[in-house]
Design a protein around this motif. Structure first.
Motif, PDB file in Angstrom:
ATOM      1  N   ILE A 296      76.099 -22.693 -13.054  1.00 26.35           N
ATOM      2  CA  ILE A 296      75.034 -23.851 -13.099  1.00 26.35           C
ATOM      3  C   ILE A 296      73.643 -23.208 -13.205  1.00 26.35           C
ATOM      4  O   ILE A 296      73.331 -22.393 -12.500  1.00 26.35           O
ATOM      5  CB  ILE A 296      75.008 -24.673 -11.956  1.00 26.35           C
ATOM      6  CG1 ILE A 296      76.262 -25.504 -12.027  1.00 26.35           C
ATOM      7  CG2 ILE A 296      73.938 -25.704 -11.955  1.00 26.35           C
ATOM      8  CD1 ILE A 296      76.532 -26.481 -13.107  1.00 26.35           C
ATOM      9  N   ARG A 297      72.879 -23.574 -14.147  1.00 31.50           N
ATOM     10  CA  ARG A 297      71.534 -23.133 -14.232  1.00 31.50           C
ATOM     11  C   ARG A 297      70.498 -24.182 -13.238  1.00 31.50           C
ATOM     12  O   ARG A 297      70.426 -25.358 -13.442  1.00 31.50           O
ATOM     13  CB  ARG A 297      70.938 -23.159 -15.538  1.00 31.50           C
ATOM     14  CG  ARG A 297      71.708 -22.229 -16.423  1.00 31.50           C
ATOM     15  CD  ARG A 297      71.182 -22.364 -18.125  1.00 31.50           C
ATOM     16  NE  ARG A 297      71.644 -23.503 -18.557  1.00 31.50           N
ATOM     17  CZ  ARG A 297      71.221 -24.540 -19.195  1.00 31.50           C
ATOM     18  NH1 ARG A 297      69.847 -24.559 -19.002  1.00 31.50           N
ATOM     19  NH2 ARG A 297      71.866 -25.491 -19.738  1.00 31.50           N
ATOM     20  N   LEU A 298      70.221 -23.652 -12.188  1.00 36.88           N
ATOM     21  CA  LEU A 298      69.728 -24.606 -10.982  1.00 36.88           C
ATOM     22  C   LEU A 298      68.279 -24.087 -10.704  1.00 36.88           C
ATOM     23  O   LEU A 298      67.962 -23.039 -10.979  1.00 36.88           O
ATOM     24  CB  LEU A 298      70.543 -24.184  -9.765  1.00 36.88           C
ATOM     25  CG  LEU A 298      70.155 -24.976  -8.430  1.00 36.88           C
ATOM     26  CD1 LEU A 298      70.314 -26.342  -8.447  1.00 36.88           C
ATOM     27  CD2 LEU A 298      70.798 -24.317  -7.215  1.00 36.88           C
ATOM     28  N   THR A 299      67.519 -25.415 -10.368  1.00 34.51           N
ATOM     29  CA  THR A 299      66.231 -25.170 -10.038  1.00 34.51           C
ATOM     30  C   THR A 299      65.895 -26.135  -8.929  1.00 34.51           C
ATOM     31  O   THR A 299      66.273 -27.360  -8.942  1.00 34.51           O
ATOM     32  CB  THR A 299      65.170 -25.603 -11.086  1.00 34.51           C
ATOM     33  OG1 THR A 299      65.473 -24.646 -12.332  1.00 34.51           O
ATOM     34  CG2 THR A 299      63.731 -25.342 -10.889  1.00 34.51           C
ATOM     35  N   LEU A 300      65.400 -25.534  -8.065  1.00 33.58           N
ATOM     36  CA  LEU A 300      65.014 -26.516  -6.524  1.00 33.58           C
ATOM     37  C   LEU A 300      63.583 -26.508  -6.449  1.00 33.58           C
ATOM     38  O   LEU A 300      62.882 -25.352  -6.366  1.00 33.58           O
ATOM     39  CB  LEU A 300      65.825 -25.752  -5.324  1.00 33.58           C
ATOM     40  CG  LEU A 300      65.420 -26.450  -4.226  1.00 33.58           C
ATOM     41  CD1 LEU A 300      65.813 -27.690  -4.124  1.00 33.58           C
ATOM     42  CD2 LEU A 300      66.117 -25.579  -3.273  1.00 33.58           C
ATOM     43  N   LEU A 301      62.929 -27.575  -6.588  1.00 30.31           N
ATOM     44  CA  LEU A 301      61.582 -27.684  -6.527  1.00 30.31           C
ATOM     45  C   LEU A 301      61.056 -28.216  -5.103  1.00 30.31           C
ATOM     46  O   LEU A 301      61.599 -29.280  -4.661  1.00 30.31           O
ATOM     47  CB  LEU A 301      61.040 -28.651  -7.534  1.00 30.31           C
ATOM     48  CG  LEU A 301      61.536 -28.497  -9.178  1.00 30.31           C
ATOM     49  CD1 LEU A 301      61.223 -29.505  -9.812  1.00 30.31           C
ATOM     50  CD2 LEU A 301      60.677 -27.265  -9.520  1.00 30.31           C
ATOM     51  N   GLU A 302      60.001 -27.659  -4.761  1.00 30.73           N
ATOM     52  CA  GLU A 302      59.613 -28.314  -3.430  1.00 30.73           C
ATOM     53  C   GLU A 302      57.906 -27.989  -3.432  1.00 30.73           C
ATOM     54  O   GLU A 302      57.342 -27.155  -3.861  1.00 30.73           O
ATOM     55  CB  GLU A 302      59.860 -27.187  -2.076  1.00 30.73           C
ATOM     56  CG  GLU A 302      59.339 -27.349  -0.620  1.00 30.73           C
ATOM     57  CD  GLU A 302      59.111 -28.828  -0.402  1.00 30.73           C
ATOM     58  OE1 GLU A 302      58.249 -29.304   0.257  1.00 30.73           O
ATOM     59  OE2 GLU A 302      60.408 -29.317  -0.360  1.00 30.73           O
TER      60      GLU A 302
END
Length: 369
Positions: A28-34
């Motif tokens: 999976i191409r994953l991005t976690l934004l905070e």
């Protein structure tokens, strides 16, 4: 072609989803934004071993910062020690684990302007497209429609004492303190022989948090126990939702096609307000879905919420008994009465999964109201 996933909000629920996606679906191409500078905020989450399945406990327990084999409760008319694993996970450790595992996929200091089912617009104008977008930014006034709420609110201080406190495990509820604003108790987590988390907690009709008074209460409690505070290491606050009634159609309209997680999805225990067990279950199940796409997962998660809300009818009834049928000063009697039950029933209660037999036991006897 591998799917692309954007997780909006770096709180507990999305951090657990990110870790499980990495473990189960590394393609999976994953991005976690905070939006903040660190993940997880400034929180401590606790759970019993029996709150989750054995499969979840296998990967969840190593994330815990502290583990004990028993816990105590204390009321004016009852004291009890209960056996079983109890674990606490700190935001500091959660951040460290996620960054060590997914550093290249994490973007802190990234406030979001708009979220839709297939894209996220950052406040600076950048647009991230994705097959799956999960909104886990926590509760928002606009997402509380359809909920009749009361609150569990608290202020906790992690302190270092001048001498050992003498506790061998957590004290989940010390309700021998004065009862103010409703059901009040002190919650203790002994992290080391001298480092202790002390929380002043209220089941209250309002979500207002008088931090100055709560700090004074903690200082008074420590002094009454003969504890000399050498240093204040950390402070945290929280206001958790306690549900008296709910309407899913108003809370999450079917026209809203953005998948949700955590408190924003309504996945939490309706009596304790705790979200970790539900968050871990969603993190366990989401990565193994056939197609990681918002169009399919939004109704799948919404259906999960509908099922869990239906399973928690008894919890909402107990909440109404606590808040609507009992004078504030006497609300502790409900919990004191509850802790007469077998440990298995108490375990099922905290897991949010009472059987029909458990329900009969909970409702048996004359309620102290």
């Amino acid at each position: 072609m591998s799917a692309s996933v954007v997780l909006v909000g770096g709180g507990l629920a999305n951090c657990l989803i990110a870790l499980r996606l990495k473990a189960v679906r590394p393609d999976i191409r994953l991005t976690l934004l905070e939006s903040a500078g660190t993940l997880g905020g400034n929180h401590t989450w606790s759970f019993h071993s029996t709150d989750v399945s054995a499969a979840i406990l296998t990967w969840l327990q190593p994330l815990a910062s502290y583990t004990w084999s028993h816990y105590d409760v204390r009321f004016p008319g009852r004291e009890r020690r209960l056996q079983g694993g109890y674990h606490s996970l700190t935001a500091e450790k959660l951040h460290a684990v996620v960054m060590a595992t997914l550093a290249a996929s994490v973007r802190c200091h990234s406030p979001v302007l708009n979220v839709s089912a297939d894209r996220v617009t950052l406040s600076g104008g950048e647009v991230l497209s994705a097959d799956l977008v999960v909104d886990g930014r926590g509760p928002h006034p606009s997402t509380q429609a359809g909920l009749t709420l009361r609150f569990q609110k608290f202020l906790g201080q992690l302190v270092r004492l001048a001498a050992p406190h003498g506790l061998t495990g957590p004290l989940l509820m010390d309700a021998t303190v004065s009862q103010e604003q409703g059901y009040r108790f002190v919650y203790l987590l002994p992290f080391t022989a001298t480092d202790l988390l002390i929380e002043d907690t209220y089941y209250s009709d309002t979500g207002d948090l008088d931090t100055a008074t709560l700090r004074q209460n903690i200082a008074r409690y420590a002094a009454d126990r003969g504890w000399q505070v050498q240093a204040l290491l950390r402070e945290e606050t929280g206001v958790l939702p306690i549900v008296l009634d709910c309407d899913l159609a108003a809370f999450w309209p079917t026209a809203d096609a953005v998948p949700r997680s955590g408190l924003r999805a309504g996945l939490f225990h309706h009596t304790t307000g705790y979200s970790l067990p539900e968050a871990s279950r969603l993190a366990q199940d989401l990565p193994v879905q056939d197609r990681l796409h918002s169009a399919g997962l939004a109704p799948w998660i919404r259906g999960r919420v509908q099922r869990r809300w239906g399973e928690q009818r008894l919890f909402r009834f107990l909440n109404r008994m606590l808040f609507l049928a009992t004078p504030p000063a006497d609300r502790y009697r409900i919990l004191q009465h509850f802790y007469r039950l077998p440990e298995s029933v108490i375990d099922h209660f905290y897991a949010g999964r009472l059987s029909a037999g458990d329900a009969r036991r909970v409702l048996t006897g004359t309620p102290p109201i």
